[in-house]
Write a protein that holds these residues in place. Structure first.
Motif: not given
Length: 254
Positions: A173, A169, A254
């Motif tokens: 990002f 992840e 986020a």
């Protein structure tokens, strides 16, 4: 209100805990019920901090990673409480790289209003108080005032990331922003690196407990110029847990 004297007292308590940790270098590792590591250094630091905070502020509860954590029905009515990670970065402590910290924060409502992050092996102290600002003190030198501001839109970013917790992840990002450089650190030092300008942002895409973040988050927030920097993190939630966050970008969720 938080005073300079309050911050000074938290610093003294953190230094005493740091000394307890350093005295137990090389401590054997055990596994807790959740499979996370713990050592006698964690427990010694907890005992030192809990005793000092209770003696100083007997009416303010203490929540520590190594202590008894009350359920939310009890905690939800607290106006203030101490939130403590006696040794944040046990893996770094065991490896001997020095990137572990003592984290002590005072929570009011759902926000940290005072915080100290102390890296005893590095002799780096970060301190903060709402309305007072943030400071850094290295190896017994004078305190240096810390100020930081959000990066300019589109600017290449220095990214602070966890040394021990990489993730797919995070890579996804980072593919959406322009990365100038990536710097790794253990424990809550990553918050402090955003506060002192060594990094622009700190993204974390994995669960953390609130005691992992509160003190460093306070140092980051109080480093703002003219007003506190924005943080997505809230405290005294039912699970005392964050799932993911990005520190350093205005309005980042986020």
């Amino acid at each position: 209100m938080v005073t300079r004297a309050d911050v000074d007292q938290i610093e003294r308590i953190a230094r005493e805990a740091g000394a307890a940790i350093l005295a137990r270098a090389g401590a054997a590792v055990e596994l807790k019920a959740d499979a996370s590591p713990v050592t006698t250094a964690d427990r010694a630091a907890h005992a030192s901090i809990a005793a000092a905070l209770t003696a100083w502020t007997p009416d303010v509860p203490v929540v520590s990673e190594e202590g008894c954590v009350p359920d939310f029905e009890t905690r939800r009515h607290w106006p203030r409480f101490w939130l403590v990670d006696p040794l944040d970065g046990t893996k770094e402590f065991v490896s001997g790289n020095g990137e572990y910290t003592v984290n002590i924060a005072l929570i009011e409502g759902h926000e940290p209003i005072a915080g100290v992050v102390f890296a005893p092996a590095l002799d780096e102290m970060y301190l903060a108080g709402r309305g007072l600002g943030s400071w850094k003190q290295v190896r017994g030198g004078s305190r240096e005032r810390l100020t930081s501001s959000p990066p300019d839109p589109g600017a290449p970013l220095v990214v602070a990331e966890s040394r021990s917790h990489p993730s797919a992840e995070l890579e996804a990002f980072l593919s959406t922003v322009t990365v100038k450089r990536r710097v790794q650190a253990g424990s809550s030092l990553k918050f402090c690196w955003v506060a002192d300008g060594r990094a622009d942002i700190y993204p974390r895409f994995g669960p953390t407990m609130e005691w992992d973040t509160a003190a460093g988050d306070c140092v980051y927030r109080c480093s703002g110029v003219g007003r506190e920097r924005w943080s997505p993190l809230q405290y005294n939630t039912p699970a005392l847990r964050h799932e993911r966050f990005v520190i350093g970008l205005p309005g980042a969720t986020a």
